[in-house]
Design a protein around this motif. Structure first.
Motif, PDB file in Angstrom:
ATOM      1  N   TRP A  79      21.318  60.777 -18.165  1.00  0.00           N
ATOM      2  CA  TRP A  79      22.068  61.850 -17.651  1.00  0.00           C
ATOM      3  C   TRP A  79      23.531  62.299 -17.653  1.00  0.00           C
ATOM      4  CZ3 TRP A  79      25.606  62.409 -13.817  1.00  0.00           C
ATOM      5  CH2 TRP A  79      26.009  63.967 -13.097  1.00  0.00           C
ATOM      6  N   LEU A  80      23.837  61.619 -17.637  1.00  0.00           N
ATOM      7  CA  LEU A  80      25.202  61.525 -17.746  1.00  0.00           C
ATOM      8  C   LEU A  80      25.285  61.962 -19.585  1.00  0.00           C
ATOM      9  CD1 LEU A  80      27.568  60.409 -16.302  1.00  0.00           C
ATOM     10  CD2 LEU A  80      27.789  58.797 -17.400  1.00  0.00           C
ATOM     11  N   VAL A  88      29.285  65.717 -13.003  1.00  0.00           N
ATOM     12  CA  VAL A  88      29.607  64.528 -13.447  1.00  0.00           C
ATOM     13  C   VAL A  88      31.139  63.843 -12.395  1.00  0.00           C
ATOM     14  CG1 VAL A  88      31.636  63.303 -15.434  1.00  0.00           C
ATOM     15  CG2 VAL A  88      29.481  64.563 -16.025  1.00  0.00           C
ATOM     16  N   ALA A  89      32.056  65.537 -12.537  1.00  0.00           N
ATOM     17  CA  ALA A  89      33.228  66.097 -11.293  1.00  0.00           C
ATOM     18  C   ALA A  89      32.246  65.476 -10.035  1.00  0.00           C
ATOM     19  CB  ALA A  89      33.977  66.908 -11.423  1.00  0.00           C
ATOM     20  N   GLN A  90      31.818  65.818  -9.613  1.00  0.00           N
ATOM     21  CA  GLN A  90      30.621  66.083  -8.790  1.00  0.00           C
ATOM     22  C   GLN A  90      30.174  64.449  -8.024  1.00  0.00           C
ATOM     23  OE1 GLN A  90      27.691  68.918  -8.136  1.00  0.00           O
ATOM     24  NE2 GLN A  90      29.234  70.446  -8.012  1.00  0.00           N
ATOM     25  N   ALA A  91      29.398  63.870  -9.125  1.00  0.00           N
ATOM     26  CA  ALA A  91      29.167  62.381  -8.902  1.00  0.00           C
ATOM     27  C   ALA A  91      30.666  61.584  -9.094  1.00  0.00           C
ATOM     28  CB  ALA A  91      28.572  62.098 -10.451  1.00  0.00           C
ATOM     29  N   TRP A  92      31.458  61.823  -9.463  1.00  0.00           N
ATOM     30  CA  TRP A  92      32.703  61.266  -9.578  1.00  0.00           C
ATOM     31  C   TRP A  92      33.227  60.775  -7.974  1.00  0.00           C
ATOM     32  CZ3 TRP A  92      37.458  62.280  -7.558  1.00  0.00           C
ATOM     33  CH2 TRP A  92      38.632  60.883  -8.601  1.00  0.00           C
ATOM     34  N   ALA A  93      33.878  62.653  -7.724  1.00  0.00           N
ATOM     35  CA  ALA A  93      33.791  62.892  -6.888  1.00  0.00           C
ATOM     36  C   ALA A  93      33.207  62.275  -4.820  1.00  0.00           C
ATOM     37  CB  ALA A  93      34.065  64.214  -5.698  1.00  0.00           C
ATOM     38  N   CYS A 112      31.963  57.500 -14.847  1.00  0.00           N
ATOM     39  CA  CYS A 112      31.985  58.966 -14.660  1.00  0.00           C
ATOM     40  C   CYS A 112      33.209  58.752 -15.514  1.00  0.00           C
ATOM     41  CB  CYS A 112      31.999  59.277 -13.196  1.00  0.00           C
ATOM     42  SG  CYS A 112      30.311  59.531 -12.287  1.00  0.00           S
ATOM     43  N   GLU A 113      34.157  58.702 -15.616  1.00  0.00           N
ATOM     44  CA  GLU A 113      35.435  58.837 -16.137  1.00  0.00           C
ATOM     45  C   GLU A 113      35.321  58.617 -17.541  1.00  0.00           C
ATOM     46  OE1 GLU A 113      38.075  55.823 -13.895  1.00  0.00           O
ATOM     47  OE2 GLU A 113      38.327  56.976 -12.256  1.00  0.00           O
ATOM     48  N   GLU A 114      34.741  57.584 -17.856  1.00  0.00           N
ATOM     49  CA  GLU A 114      34.858  57.303 -19.119  1.00  0.00           C
ATOM     50  C   GLU A 114      33.082  58.934 -20.158  1.00  0.00           C
ATOM     51  OE1 GLU A 114      34.700  55.443 -21.749  1.00  0.00           O
ATOM     52  OE2 GLU A 114      36.562  54.403 -19.975  1.00  0.00           O
ATOM     53  N   ARG A 115      32.811  59.463 -19.234  1.00  0.00           N
ATOM     54  CA  ARG A 115      32.325  60.766 -19.886  1.00  0.00           C
ATOM     55  C   ARG A 115      33.254  61.843 -19.389  1.00  0.00           C
ATOM     56  NH1 ARG A 115      29.529  63.792 -22.943  1.00  0.00           N
ATOM     57  NH2 ARG A 115      28.394  65.500 -22.172  1.00  0.00           N
TER      58      ARG A 115
END
Length: 216
Positions: A79-80, A88-93, A112-115
């Motif tokens: 998925w990532l 990815v930004a939404q998952a990070w937040a 998430c930050e790596e992606r």
């Protein structure tokens, strides 16, 4: 006839004492009532606070569950890899409010930050710089957010170095496309004369006519 006369001072003192006892009793009852009312209000406030605390815990669990549903897919490498910058930004937040209390949220944040570094190196470069300066993740991302609207891989070339002006002697020594000395010393190439295309005014002489003229 026996006349009985009461002492007015004693009677007044007795009445005053009776009133004092009554007032003391009323004051005691009022004080007790105030204590009871205060205890009742404290009990009601405690019940309200407990109810509010239960509501807050319920809301916190619901919010955490909803956030977990948002960040959980980011733990799947497939998925990532398919996710775009917005997902990815939404998952990070979703992980940020819980990274201090939930190790799973913290691990997902790092994934998430790596992606994000792959999707937008320029924006994440600003984020990493702010993090290295001591900013918290939420604060660093808020400051770096404007950089994510730019190109992910901007070309940041440097200006060409300035070259000094060449002197005439140095220009004469340049060999492009051929030595300058050879160009300056070359003799002009003679070009063939172009004959005029206009007819001559004098017609060509006829040999027979010239012979008759001599005999005459």
């Amino acid at each position: 006839m026996n006349d009985h006369h009461e002492d007015p001072l004693r009677e007044a003192a007795a009445q005053g004492l009776e009133r004092a006892v009554q007032l003391t009793s009323v004051a005691g009852a009022a004080a007790q009532f105030r204590v009871q009312m205060k205890a009742e209000r404290a009990r009601e406030q405690a019940e309200q606070q407990q109810q509010l605390a239960r509501q807050l815990r319920t809301a916190h669990r619901a919010a955490r569950h909803a956030a977990r549903l948002q960040w959980l897919p980011a733990n799947d490498p497939a998925w990532l890899k398919r996710a775009n910058l917005n997902h990815v930004a939404q998952a990070w937040a979703a992980t940020i409010p819980y990274i201090a209390e939930d190790k799973a949220a913290e691990r997902t944040r790092l994934k998430c930050e790596e992606r994000l570094r792959q999707l937008h190196p320029y924006g994440m470069h600003q984020y990493d710089r702010l993090m290295s300066e001591g900013s918290a993740p939420e604060q660093a991302m808020r400051k770096a957010a404007p950089f994510f609207s730019r190109e992910p891989n901007p070309r940041t070339g440097h200006a060409a170095p300035r070259r000094r002006e060449l002197s005439p002697v140095e220009l004469a020594q340049q060999d492009f496309p051929m030595p300058m000395a050879a160009v300056l010393g070359a003799k002009p190439v003679a070009t063939p004369a172009v004959q005029s295309a206009r007819p001559t005014h004098r017609a060509a002489l006829n040999p027979k006519r010239d012979h008759r003229l001599r005999e005459d």
